[in-house]
Write an enzyme that holds these catalytic residues in place. Structure first.
Site, mmCIF file in Angstrom:
data_model
loop_
_atom_site.group_PDB
_atom_site.id
_atom_site.type_symbol
_atom_site.label_atom_id
_atom_site.label_comp_id
_atom_site.label_asym_id
_atom_site.label_seq_id
_atom_site.Cartn_x
_atom_site.Cartn_y
_atom_site.Cartn_z
ATOM 1 N N ASP A 1 11.825 -10.677 3.716
ATOM 2 C CA ASP A 1 12.893 -11.484 4.342
ATOM 3 C C ASP A 1 14.138 -10.649 4.613
ATOM 4 O O ASP A 1 14.640 -9.974 3.710
ATOM 5 C CB ASP A 1 13.292 -12.646 3.419
ATOM 6 C CG ASP A 1 12.192 -13.680 3.303
ATOM 7 O OD1 ASP A 1 11.035 -13.288 3.086
ATOM 8 O OD2 ASP A 1 12.495 -14.877 3.431
ATOM 9 N N ASP B 1 10.842 -4.488 2.054
ATOM 10 C CA ASP B 1 11.119 -5.849 1.640
ATOM 11 C C ASP B 1 10.697 -6.743 2.823
ATOM 12 O O ASP B 1 10.541 -6.253 3.951
ATOM 13 C CB ASP B 1 12.629 -5.928 1.380
ATOM 14 C CG ASP B 1 13.137 -7.335 1.376
ATOM 15 O OD1 ASP B 1 12.661 -8.111 0.537
ATOM 16 O OD2 ASP B 1 13.995 -7.663 2.221
#
Ligand code: IMP
Ligand code: MG
Length: 428
Positions: free
Chosen positions: A164, A162
């Site tokens: 952020d 992922d």
């Protein structure tokens, strides 16, 4: 009868992970019964010239016995998971003891050496030496991560990250001093594919993604990664919608849909716009209902609720927005009880930390697209992310691959350091 327990459970389901809660519950018994200091025995009192039985201590043996008890519990849970895996292979996973104890339990793609992982984490964090704070959610989460890393290392082919809060702070860029650079490079040099699977959706605009990842791409250039090595680095934006691949000049090339198996995204633009209209109306209703200082942003494959400048929304407000839009879209697709991935047009409505987004498609489809393209199976794919609650956007990957649940980039770093140790040990 709907008991108060059930009502409470359902009201909190979006904040809970059932397996972690189960393990935490198991560890509570030895903590309550044995992690407390013991009164001195009579002979010890005499030896120490203490006459009152108020003197309490915690001997090395008592501490060791408690560590052993925790380790046994992890070993028993390891057995429950192994049995569940066997049942799953026979297609009767729902009959395992674990499935009865934790009804929402999912699929385990590898064995999990929980006892070994516990001992490793306990050596560092001394969880079993605590007298007043029982093993916590985060302790268990970290132990599960280490066990997963240990188990998957020998077969690892693809790691998806992922963006952020996993590789960089929320809304920030991957800067040149990011300590994860050399760890990601090390994976590529070992011929392990690396992909960033992020919700951030900027269409086919490669420079926007290059800007956000500039520190990492510069790192590739400085280390003079070969064309083969950088060719194993991908970015998949908008959850699963926009694919990019790194070229020998350390830039990102947009990969056209026709160049890879993209049939998992079998939706048409009119269908997408209809769904986004529903989501937009629901989010606008949330703004009105809760008087949020927020605005709605519409993109070709997403709609978002973003706070106005300098404003912060609370976790509860964002969870409400995510769950409201989830329910509205499921109802619109005629399946209010289904999961967002199990409807004709899969979507992802999630709390992004300080915003809420509804994206068409999800990371499950994203990971599957990469797996199909690279020939990596679930047992050799690892997704690392920070959003594994039901209002998060990483949880959908659990159906496709092994996962590590981290809470910030520092934890990603320590998880990758562990992976590096296991991989190096195997090479020696
Ligand atoms: P991730 O953690 O890498 O999946 O990124 C999630 C964050 O990306 C969200 O919290 C948003 O702040 C940001 N974002 C930017 N564009 C989009 C979009 O189109 N959909 C969802 N999130 C987006
Ligand atoms: Mg994230």
């Amino acid at each position: 009868m709907t008991s108060q327990y059930r009502v409470n459970y359902h009201l909190r389901a979006h904040k809970r992970d059932t397996l972690i809660e189960f393990i935490k519950g198991m560890l509570l018994t030895p903590f309550v019964l044995h992690a407390q200091p013991q009164p001195l025995s009579e002979s010890e009192q005499q030896a120490k010239h203490v006459h009152l039985n108020l003197h309490r201590h915690y001997t090395e043996e008592a501490q060791e016995a408690n560590t052993q008890r925790y380790a046994e519990i992890f070993s028993n849970i390891e057995d429950l998971i192994s049995e569940h895996r066997e049942f799953q292979h026979q297609g009767i996973g729902g009959y395992s003891r674990l499935a009865r104890l934790v009804p929402s339990i999912g699929t385990f793609f590898t064995h999990l050496p929980l006892q070994q992982a516990f001992r490793r984490v306990d050596q560092r964090d001394r969880i079993s030496r605590r007298k007043h704070v029982p093993p916590s959610f985060n302790d268990v989460r970290r132990i599960l991560n280490i066990a997963q890393v240990m188990a998957i290392a020998p077969d690892l082919q693809l790691v998806t990250f992922d963006g952020d809060m996993t590789l960089y702070a929320d809304g920030q860029n991957f800067e040149q001093d990011n300590e994860l650079t050399h760890l990601l490079i090390s994976l590529l040099r070992r011929r392990i594919c690396v992909a960033i699977v992020t919700a951030a959706g900027y269409g086919s605009d490669a420079p926007r993604y290059e800007h956000r990842l500039s520190g990492l791409l510069k790192g590739f250039a400085q280390e003079r990664l070969t064309p083969e090595e950088v060719g194993q680095f991908y970015v998949l934006g908008g959850e699963c919608n926009f694919l990019f691949r790194c070229n020998p000049a350390y830039r990102l090339d947009y990969v056209e849909d026709s160049q890879y198996p993209s049939s998992l995204r079998s939706w048409t633009d009119p269908q997408v716009q209809q769904l986004l209209d529903v989501a937009e109306r629901e989010l606008a209703d949330c703004v009105r209902r809760m008087s949020l200082n927020a605005e709605i942003l519409r993109k070709p494959r997403a709609v978002g609720l973003v706070p106005q400048a300098q404003q912060q929304l609370t976790r509860e407000q964002l969870d409400e927005c995510a769950l409201s839009s989830q329910f509205a879209l499921l109802k619109f697709q005629g399946s209010p009880k289904a999961q967002p991935g199990d409807v004709p047009i899969p979507f992802c409505a999630f709390n992004g930390g300080n915003d809420c987004w509804v994206d068409i498609g999800n990371k499950l489809i994203g990971v599957r697209i990469l797996q199909n393209m690279l020939g990596a199976g679930p047992q050799s794919t690892l997704h690392v992310g920070d959003q594994f609650l039901s209002t998060g956007n990483d949880i959908s990957t659990r159906t496709a691959c092994c996962t590590c649940w981290i809470i910030n980039p520092q934890e990603t770093q320590s998880m990758l350091n562990e992976l590096e140790l296991v991989l190096s040990a195997r090479e020696d």
